[in-house]
Scaffold this motif. Sequence first.
Motif, PDB file in Angstrom:
ATOM      1  N   ALA A  86      40.681  34.257  24.915  1.00  0.00           N
ATOM      2  CA  ALA A  86      40.655  35.626  25.425  1.00  0.00           C
ATOM      3  C   ALA A  86      39.271  36.243  25.288  1.00  0.00           C
ATOM      4  O   ALA A  86      38.952  37.202  25.978  1.00  0.00           O
ATOM      5  CB  ALA A  86      41.683  36.469  24.687  1.00  0.00           C
TER       6      ALA A  86
ATOM      7  N   SER B 255      36.471  35.100  30.674  1.00  0.00           N
ATOM      8  CA  SER B 255      37.899  34.767  30.634  1.00  0.00           C
ATOM      9  C   SER B 255      38.731  35.959  31.076  1.00  0.00           C
ATOM     10  O   SER B 255      39.895  35.810  31.433  1.00  0.00           O
ATOM     11  CB  SER B 255      38.295  34.358  29.228  1.00  0.00           C
ATOM     12  N   GLN B 256      38.135  37.107  31.029  1.00  0.00           N
ATOM     13  CA  GLN B 256      38.890  38.302  31.427  1.00  0.00           C
ATOM     14  C   GLN B 256      38.488  38.716  32.842  1.00  0.00           C
ATOM     15  O   GLN B 256      37.357  38.490  33.263  1.00  0.00           O
ATOM     16  CB  GLN B 256      38.593  39.437  30.439  1.00  0.00           C
ATOM     17  N   PRO B 257      39.404  39.269  33.621  1.00  0.00           N
ATOM     18  CA  PRO B 257      39.087  39.698  34.984  1.00  0.00           C
ATOM     19  C   PRO B 257      37.946  40.708  34.995  1.00  0.00           C
ATOM     20  O   PRO B 257      37.787  41.464  34.051  1.00  0.00           O
ATOM     21  CB  PRO B 257      40.395  40.334  35.457  1.00  0.00           C
TER      22      PRO B 257
END
Lengths: 379, 456, 1016
Positions: B443, B448-450
């Motif tokens: 995470a 890894s995050q939009p």
Amino acid sequence: MKEKILYGYAGIFNTADDVIKAAKKVKSNGYEKFDVHTPYPVHGMPKAMSLKPSKLGYFALIFGLTGALSALLLTYWISAYDYPLVIGGKPFFSFPAYIPVIFEVTVLSASIATVITMLFIFFKFPNNAHPLNDTDYMKKVSSDKYGIVILASDEKFEESSVEQFFKSVNASEIFPIYFDIEELNANPKILEPKFLLFLLLAGIITSGATYFTLNKLLYMVPFNWMMEQPKLNPQQKSSIFSDGFGMRMPVEGTVARNYLPYAYKNQPEEAEKYLVNPLPVNKSILELGQKKYDIYCSPCHGYYGEGDSRLRGQFPNPPSLHSEKVRTWPDGRIFHVITEGQNIMPSYSTQLTVDERWAIIHYIRALQRSLNAKETDLK
Amino acid sequence: MSAVDYTQELSVIEGKPALRELDDLISKPLETKPDKKFYIALSITLSMLALFVIGLGLTFYYGIGTWGNNTPVGWGFGIVNFVFWVGIGHAGTLISAILFLFRQKWRTGIARFAEGMTIFAVMTAAIFPLIHTGRPWLAGYLFPYPNQHSVWVNFMSPLLWDVFAVSTYFTVSLIFWYVGLIPDLATLRERTSNKIKKIIYSIFSLGWRFSNRHWQHYEMVYLILAGFATPLVLSVHTIVSFDFAVSIMPGWHTTIFPPYFVAGAVFSGFAMVQNVLIFIRKIFNYEKIITIDTLEKMNKIILVTGSMVGYAYAMEFFIAWYSGIQAEQFTFINRAFGPYAWAYWIMVSCNVLSPQLFWFKKIRRSIPVMFVIAVLVNIGMWFERFVIVVTSLSRDYLPSSWGHFTPTIVDYMILIGSFGFFFTWILLFTKALPVVSIAEVKAVVEGSQPSHHNIE
Amino acid sequence: MEDHLLNFNNSMSKDNNDEIKEKLVNGTDEFPESVKEDFDLSKLSKVSRRKFLALLSASTAFAAAACSDYRDKGEIVPYNKRPEEILPGIANYYASTCSYCSNACGILIKTREGRPIKIDGNPDHPINKGKICAKGQASILNLYDPERLQEPLKNNKKVNWELIDKDIINVLKNSIKNNKKVAIITNTVISPTAKKVLEEFKTKYNNTIIISYDLFNDNQRRNAWFKCYGTFEYPSIKWNEAEVILSLDSDFLGNEGNFIENTIKFTSKREVIKSLNYNRLYAAESRMTITGMMADYRLRISPHRQFEFVMSLINELIKYGSAINLDKAAIQKFQNYSLDNFNIHKEKLNHLINDLNNNRGKSIVYAGDTLPEDVHIAVNLLNEILGNNKLYDYSTSFKKQYENSKQEEIFQLIDLMNRGDVDVVIHFDSNPVFHFPKDFGYEEAIKKVGTVISLTESQNETSALSNYILPINNQLESWGDAYARNGIYSLMQPVISPIFNTRQKEAVLLSWIYENEIYDDKIYHNYLMKNFEAEIYNKLKLAVDIKTFWYSALHDGVVLINEENKFPQFKTESINFIKNEISTSDYVVHLTQNYFIGDGKFSNNGWLQELPHPVTKVTWDNYAAISKNTASKFNLEMNDLVEVEVDNRKLILPVFIQPGMNDDTIHIELGYGRKVVGEVGKDVGFNAVKLMSKNFTGSPYIYTNAKIKKSNGKHILVTTQEHHSLDDKFVKDFHRIRKIIQEGTIVKYQKEPHFLHKEKHDLFSITREHKFSGVKWAMAIDLNKCTACNACVASCNVENNIPVVGRDQVERSREMQWIRIDRYYSGTEEEPIVSNQPMLCQHCDNAPCENVCPVSATNHSPDGLNQMVYNRCVGTRYCSNNCPYKVRRFNFYNFRDHFANAYYENELTSLVNNPEVTVRSRGVMEKCTFCIQRIMEARSNAIRDGRELKGSDVITACQQACPSNAIIFGDMNDPNSEISKLRKHNLSYHVLEELNIKPNVTYIAKLRNIHSEEIE
């Protein structure tokens, strides 16, 4: 071959951005029964799926409060109601001292209960039979891919259109997911001999262990319950003494405090001569006398000393205490008889203390007077 | 929670590893056979553990007489070790809960491992209150259950608070740890080809399937647990300190104890975590995940807490003098110059002086130096407890009843053994479960995050 | 919500497959918020759950079955015919006489179901008035000593008595035939009947020599008295009338003469509670004794200079006149003695002179038993000069049946033995091999004797060299009498019939005299009665018949015979016996009596070995006590081994640095170092008899020109109290600073009675405190009276089943005594001021121990006791940590099992335990209970008699034992009770009052009767 049952259609995406876009579209296309699977919580996804915020917080609150309240009640009930003890001069219910315990119980109950609620009530775990498990869809989304599944049970569900839709949101792969029939029909039976045998063994082992622990182990060293005491209580046996009696006879001829031995053994005349009744005649003495007389003498001599006993007939009849002989006896002689016994009358020295004997004698005198009173009494 | 913006922060994972690489890296120790080094380490810890078992056995069979305790000094190594290990157990929850609430992303690399240590440390600690009683088989009396004496427990006794605090702390930490493990177990379930492993993982992952309908609740619960764990971790050592603060012994009866003990606990806890991590990251080459920055951050915390402890020492003295109570004053003079002065000065030099080196960035970032300092800190913290427990008791109010405490061989066996117990668990842990939280690390991997606009 | 209800409905119409499908879909359909009402059981793996339940129920069923077994609690053995006086569970008391020393104190033995469990003083006895010493208290353990001899031995083989009798009678007869001698060696004989037996033996076997001796004796005093007054029977002293007392190296409160009597009388003049009635005690001594600790002024004089000191005193005091007229020649004798030769503080000496001078007739000078005859003569003279003979009490003068044999007689016997002229030696319960100085050569001599017989309770150095070892009754199994004091005849009756195959020592002789074939165990009983009738009854000319009189005599234990008192006149010519010599010496060895193990006869008594020495607090050892200066001179430290040498007689033993020791004195206690003795006493301490010799000057206990040499190695002396040297500023005078010991002087007290409570801080509690209605127990201890004699400790040990922990555990400071006597020094190493303080559980109202116990094992009773629930205790020791007085005791082991390989864990020794008191297991905390078993007994009696329980109904064990009545116990809620008054007394204080834990033990501050207002 068996007919497969369709569970739903899945699309795989490569980046978080794709999947979040797709998720929004799914909703806007009016699909209700769908789910998004990502190897880690993707931020903004709940919004994209327009999920209502989790209500678990309220549960935690309720559980916490319940824990706190019950702890408070428990401490109060125990220390102020069920078994109040004076401890260090503090009040029975010293609330400030109970706060730590109450706090801990609160935290404990809240966290356990919340987690349990989530796992077993909200998620209905454990659930390994779910069609998504053991699929390579799951393999992908558990590692580095992102996936969306639209369930067959959705009203708008139609294989072609769903496939279309996934293409439109450029999913990297699209494929259907079926139920696992074996798993559905799997139905293990309860009475297989293996299991029964296991049951039996388990039973024997538990009971054996329990028996050993409760009746043997707990009485071996070092376990100690202070039950076997290295001291001699009344009526215990002792192997130190050859006869095994823990209770010993006093040495012959010794004199214990307040137990001067009877000096006129087998000498009624001396007793008659030397012994005088030391007690005064008064109500309490006479009452004592009566009490003891009724207990020890009346069974044979009768309540009024007339020898009309409850045991009449079973022994040679006891003499009346109103006989000339007894009336003219000095107290000392009667004392001697009570102490030593006479004919078949046993000694009452162990039942009656010296004073009690003298009190009885007073009472007997009273009885005698009651039958043949002197003039002085009549006045 | 999506309101909080992570993307602005600089990454805590070095480089930009692909997610699958992370999987491979973290689950490698679980999928490879343990090597020779592992077995050597294990045999060492196991032989220490054997000492532990023998020591405890002797104590159980013959009684506390086998220890050095005597009448003025009713508590010796037993309670010293207890407090020491509970202290160690504080780093884990602190890292996973408090740092989580403070959104310290660097925690992700070490959180799982620290939590593990917490659990093992608390397990070690919990043994001592049990065995140090005269009749351990009656330890059940410490719980409020209806019994044949129809007497209940005494809720006023700090020892009883301990029972509740420690057991609660253990349970909650365990849950916290397990909840964190579920997704990783699921990942492993999907990875593994081994049948037995598969079954085990399936059972413990409860059928987790990364559904975002779950993630949503999951994160909520994780937050709640963190919220609970934070006051809990503070309460535990506070209550342990009450064991002393609530009494009337000079040197114990001190209001500064709760904060001072908590600081000390974090202090020693971090030192221990740091010590072990240094090995872990080397052996499993997690340098990318457990970065030198992370270690430096930990050293900073050690420096801060160390100084707090130092302040507490000074304050104790001042208050003793200020109180004007001769007995109180003497106790502290006696600590510094009495028969146990050596212990006191070991404590001061290890706990107050040595961490001060961390003011220099070079030292903060030099692995060997920080290792040595952390070791010293742990020694010092053990002696802190020794000083508090033993010196205070050995010379209390009536000079007539003063005595001297000399530990016996059994005392030492148990002390050494407790480390064996602890490290055996650690070793098994490294081979049985992912020592780094896979999901959490993923995470926080860059990208890894939009991207921002998608979240809005 | 509706929509899926809906599709549930139409799922009915669908075909089978679809139906399943529907169910499944719904089953696994996910609407996270809600618990679905139609969720499907079949999805949950029911089978495994059923299995689990089955398993569970099965195992619980089995387990339940397994628990249904109860352990055998043993069988009940009642009396066949209950004796009149015994009620099971109720104690009986028997009056008797203690025969362990020649004081012959009256004792009252408590028995339960015909078994003795406690010994206390006989209140009807006019001398010891219901009190006995620690030795007497603990001596009950000798009866139950696991190593008592159980069978007669011939050359260490078990044989039966008949055979032995036959043998010995033959041997005795033969000895007459081939005119050889028979010797009986006994300790001091105080029993007239025993004497009669011995005399009869002598007449029957007319070749008998009787030797009587004692390791510790008053022969110097007796001989001096004979020379001064023409009688050996010296009077007792009316201590209770003496205003000023000068004790010369005499421990008359500790272990000399009848120290119990002395203590009772002495402390009756240390009264501060009702009225101020206080004597002044000067102690001139070289060692620190109990008397020295009680002294208001203490002068350090070495024993060999006491003579010089007395003479100088006479020389000083004669100037102010004399009660008897002395001729010039006599006065000449003192001229050349002067106090200036003593480096004692002049002020002290002046006070002494003045006090003695101003209190002529009301003062007494008293010399110690160990001092030579000359000193005693001089002291007698001094007392005469001061007219102090008014304080002599001849009505109870000290009697002996035989004067101890002179050394010459002993040597003669030994010669005869060596020449082989002695056939038989009978050791009549004596142990000369251990007691006689080595240069007597006794040990070698008996090897030349054909038949050596030892009558003894247990093996000793002498019996080890005997052919016949005959086990004799313990005093609690024996008949007997004693006539130790003029006009006081006391009787001794058995309280249990012999436990083993033993016989009464007098009876053994009788059966040899009468040569009766079958032994009759009443033989001595009848003999005693006959003798009693002849010697006592007939003389008294009473109205009552002999039987009644005999019984009442046994009942009371003592018969008062009004013998006419003679007041012998002082013979001035006795002065001529005084040799004019001033002995000089660099170092002098002073051998004295120990406090607790007698002449070694109590060596095997764990309770006594473990009693802390009243002064040094050392247990399980003796040592050479020296002063700090001497120590530093030879650079010796505590526990260093030294070699003490008196003309080539050497002894190696550890050093103890004793404050207040005289610099040139080496003080060693005798009676230790037994070699042939039970497990407990073996090799405990060091045998100082080795230093004694037949050729001594003046006194066999004092040897001048001694040498000390540092020997290598250490021997750790274990103490129950840490020893802090007095010049260590770090810890000096804490007991005063912390107000643990609060003292004053008579002068100050008279000036301002409230001096103790001048600065009084008022304490308040933040919580509402519990009110105690009804009886509330409390104790007060008068520190003016406490002499630290340890009788209370011994009594408590016996009453409350206190285990013996052994040397190693005392070293780890794990002793178990519930009451201890704390000793504090202030002042200087040379001139220390000693304060003693009995310390026991204070039963605080706000007890700190109670708060911290997690399981409520210690809590407060409604009558104000801090009670301990043994069965509930898990042993966290937290209570002990939190006890400011550290009076709680923890069973670190099962000490009965741990001490000397379970030495006292056997059925015999367990008979000594008080049935009313739980025997605590390991891991359990314990402490003083204020003798709760006695409280409960008193309460049940009160209930039975239907009256209110009164504070005066209960007497605690320590209170009962205390010879100086320093302990007062009672109900503080009763405004008229002594205790409640004491709590308000000007001199009363609580230890560590400021903690506001409200202790219930009140201490009465000690006053020192010195001329100044402040103590140092």
